[in-house]
Design an enzyme around this catalytic site. Structure first.
Site, short mmCIF file in Angstrom:
data_model
loop_
_atom_site.label_atom_id
_atom_site.label_comp_id
_atom_site.label_asym_id
_atom_site.label_seq_id
_atom_site.Cartn_x
_atom_site.Cartn_y
_atom_site.Cartn_z
N ASP A 48 0.92 -1.11 0.10
CA ASP A 48 -0.12 0.08 -0.46
C ASP A 48 1.18 0.73 -0.26
OD1 ASP A 48 -3.30 1.06 1.33
OD2 ASP A 48 -2.04 2.29 1.93
N TYR A 53 3.04 10.21 -0.55
CA TYR A 53 3.28 9.93 0.03
C TYR A 53 5.09 9.86 -0.41
CZ TYR A 53 0.40 6.61 2.86
OH TYR A 53 -1.20 5.55 2.85
N GLU A 249 9.10 -10.54 11.21
CA GLU A 249 7.80 -11.21 12.88
C GLU A 249 6.26 -11.02 12.70
OE1 GLU A 249 8.65 -10.00 17.39
OE2 GLU A 249 7.72 -8.50 16.74
N ASN A 250 5.63 -9.58 12.56
CA ASN A 250 4.61 -9.67 11.71
C ASN A 250 4.13 -10.31 11.01
OD1 ASN A 250 5.23 -7.49 13.35
ND2 ASN A 250 4.69 -5.11 11.86
#
Length: 279
Positions: A48, A53, A249-250
């Protein structure tokens, strides 16, 4: 099958991976490039970004350099919030496509119902014109799905009352302790998938003692708990990370938050002092 590759199905039949990798506040250049490259290597298949950004070019380069087939990566970008005319919206979509270096995006969103420097202003009439451009982009096949972001109930109704093609997604600020219940309920009832940006409250949630205790009791990190919390509410989370270890980890979400812990988490408020809200 992991949460990274399991999918939700949008109202038009398009399938979207249940967890996305967010890139808000990641600087353009090597930091964004490496983060997206590492996310794809860790198994993410949903990225995303947004024109706002300023990192679309680095996101696109990482996607292209990954050598993963294009149809196996779900890419979202967003129309800048300042774009409130039909012509500007078509123009900024072209800019995003060029920045990304891709032939199409999988999801294109209106980033907000108002320009960022006029937060809360009424742009109902203009948003109808913007949505007309979104529908044209969708019909061209260069956006496989279209939707909205930061739209409250009234702004959602405005689009639904004036559209030929209904929005498929509403991306909202959503995290433990801040869940926008009215906006989420209306979006879901209207057939939209709700996505959660900032599911970690841009990091502020990591310092909450109550959330930390529940994470510890479940033998997971606060980030893992926050991501899973969204999923157990059928909300699509968009966690952001830069550290390769945190990115990895996520992705480990093969656990279930017990009902009693979900009830406690649902009851929490003001879990992330310092986090801004788009209200």
């Amino acid at each position: 099958m992991s949460a990274l590759t399991e999918t939700f199905e949008l109202r038009n039949g398009v399938k979207i991976p249940k967890v996305g990798f967010g890139t808000w506040q990641i600087p353009d250049g090597e930091v964004t490039y490496s983060s997206v490259k590492n996310a794809l290597a860790a198994g993410y298949r949903h990225i995303d970004t947004a024109w706002q950004y300023g990192n679309e070019a680095s996101v696109g380069k990482a996607i292209r350099d990954s050598k993963i087939p294009r149809d196996q990566i779900f890419v979202t970008t967003k129309l800048p919030a300042k774009s409130k005319t039909y012509a500007d919206s078509l123009h900024f979509f072209e800019e995003s496509i060029q920045n990304l270096g891709l032939d199409y995006v999988d999801l294109f969103l209106i980033h907000a119902p108002w320009p960022w420097d006029e937060m809360g202003a009424d742009y109902s009439k203009e948003n109808v014109e913007v949505w007309r451009a979104m529908e044209e982009i969708y019909k061209s096949g260069r956006a496989k799905a279209i939707g909205i972001s930061n739209f409250n109930v009234q702004d959602q109704k405005n689009i639904l009352e004036h559209c030929d093609i209904e929005p498929m997604v509403n991306q909202l600020q959503y995290y433990i302790g801040y869940t926008e219940p009215g906006n989420v309920r209306f979006a879901k009832q209207s057939g939209m998938l709700v996505e959660a940006f900032s599911p970690l409250a841009t990091g502020y949630l990591l310092h909450n003692q109550e959330v930390g205790d529940i994470a510890k009791n479940n033998h997971v990190s606060v980030a893992q708990l926050a991501i899973k919390y969204c999923l157990q509410h059928n909300i699509l989370p968009l966690p952001k990370a830069i550290n390769p270890a945190h990115i990895e980890e996520n992705t480990h979400l093969d656990f279930v938050i017990p009902d009693e812990d979900m009830e406690t988490l649902d009851s929490l408020v003001d879990t992330a002092p310092g986090e801004d809200h788009n209200e």
